[in-house]
Design a protein around this motif. Structure first.
Motif, mmCIF file in Angstrom:
data_model
loop_
_atom_site.group_PDB
_atom_site.id
_atom_site.type_symbol
_atom_site.label_atom_id
_atom_site.label_comp_id
_atom_site.label_asym_id
_atom_site.label_seq_id
_atom_site.Cartn_x
_atom_site.Cartn_y
_atom_site.Cartn_z
ATOM 1 N N PRO A 224 0.821 -1.223 0.000
ATOM 2 C CA PRO A 224 0.000 0.000 0.000
ATOM 3 C C PRO A 224 0.854 1.273 0.000
ATOM 4 C CG PRO A 224 0.048 -0.954 2.196
ATOM 5 C CD PRO A 224 0.751 -1.938 1.301
ATOM 6 N N GLY A 284 -2.243 -5.014 -5.641
ATOM 7 C CA GLY A 284 -2.306 -3.927 -4.673
ATOM 8 C C GLY A 284 -3.663 -3.304 -4.419
ATOM 9 N N THR A 286 -7.384 -3.665 -2.519
ATOM 10 C CA THR A 286 -7.912 -4.399 -1.376
ATOM 11 C C THR A 286 -9.121 -5.243 -1.728
ATOM 12 O OG1 THR A 286 -9.207 -2.438 -0.764
ATOM 13 C CG2 THR A 286 -7.042 -2.726 0.293
#
Length: 316
Positions: A224, A284, A286
């Motif tokens: 992140p 990357g 969520t």
């Protein structure tokens, strides 16, 4: 994997079209197959490459030309020779009247042309579907890249020509990897000769701040990242990183990261059967919804639509 390695990992052959062509003059091929990337090497004799725009170039033995699609171009014994064969999408070959020429001109294993003992021999490799990861690289290439025999590792073509005449188990995969090496050698040579004309992401690899930042993004794309965390990684302030990255690469670090993630996602959608959730986590995002929204906004189609349009059934 370094930055260039990551970008070059896109145009990797997977059942690429690979052929030896043998000709006696006069001969001329009009290539309009819409392929994103092709490589032609003169193994014997000479040939001319005639792009749709720009000047024609004569190729001698050992010379190589990379052609970035989808524009049409001509390969011929002389620039003024009218096209006799037209290469269409799917490598379908016809004459000017549309009659198929594929079987008529077959000369043996992976060999094609108008005369078995012709004076000119070409080795052609065509990536009919380039991975989305290579889009940034393909955009950096001009319509044609010509390398002379003494400018690149032409020994690879000698090996490729020899191996194209063998028919043993696993040979297609072996030839794919050889073709990848030829393209990798050619692109790397061309980039190293560009100096200030090289794309920003290539020049940035040598920058003591931007180079490590790019390396971190490519190696840990699923992390992140923020500008602040990336700046901490390379031990500079956020302001310094943002300014140098944008000036060198041509876009801000988070914009670059988004493009990288979506290109990787497109590649995984095309080449694998992984679920959208799995792909989202790998690049990357969520949730699959977050990936889908970003993908649709950037590319104008949903991930599902992209997969249905591009995925090729894998052979058993």
């Amino acid at each position: 994997m370094d930055i260039l390695g990551g970008l070059l990992d896109g145009p990797r052959a997977d059942g690429a079209f690979l052929l030896r062509s043998v000709f006696t003059p006069p001969w001329s091929l009009r290539i309009r197959d819409l392929a994103p990337l092709s490589v032609v090497v003169v193994a014997q004799g000479a040939a001319w490459v005639v792009p749709s725009t720009g000047r024609s170039t004569r190729l001698e033995p050992g010379d190589l030309v990379l052609v970035r699609g989808p524009d049409e171009y001509t390969i011929a014994d002389r620039p003024e020779t009218p096209p006799q064969v037209f290469v269409e999408p799917g490598q379908r070959c016809t004459d000017a009247a549309g009659r198929s020429m594929s079987e008529e001109m077959m000369l043996g294993l992976r060999t094609w042309g108008n005369a078995a003992d012709g004076t000119t021999m070409l080795v052609t490799g065509t990536y009919e579907r380039a991975s989305a990861v290579s889009e940034r690289l393909l955009r950096a290439l001009p319509a044609t890249v010509v390398l002379r025999r003494d400018e690149w590792s032409s020994d690879l073509v000698t090996l490729l020509c020899d191996e194209m005449q063998r028919d043993v188990p696993g040979q297609e995969v072996f030839l794919d990897r050889l073709l990848d090496l030829v393209v990798l050698a050619a692109v790397r040579t061309w980039l190293s000769d560009q100096e200030d004309g090289a794309p920003g992401w290539y020049r940035a690899a040598a920058d003591p701040v931007v180079g490590p930042a790019l390396q971190a993004l490519h190696l840990r794309v699923s992390e992140p990242w923020t500008v602040a965390s990336l700046a901490t990684q390379v031990q500079v302030s956020r302001a310094v990183l943002a300014r140098r990255f944008t000036a060198t690469v041509g876009e801000p670090p988070m914009s670059y990261l988004t493009s990288l993630r979506l290109a990787l996602a497109a590649d995984l959608l095309e080449r694998t059967d992984r679920t959208l959730t799995s792909i989202a986590h790998a690049v990357g995002y969520t949730t699959p919804f977050a990936l889908s929204a970003a993908f649709s906004r950037e590319r104008g189609v949903s991930p599902t639509q992209h997969r249905s349009r591009t995925q090729v059934p894998r052979p058993a």
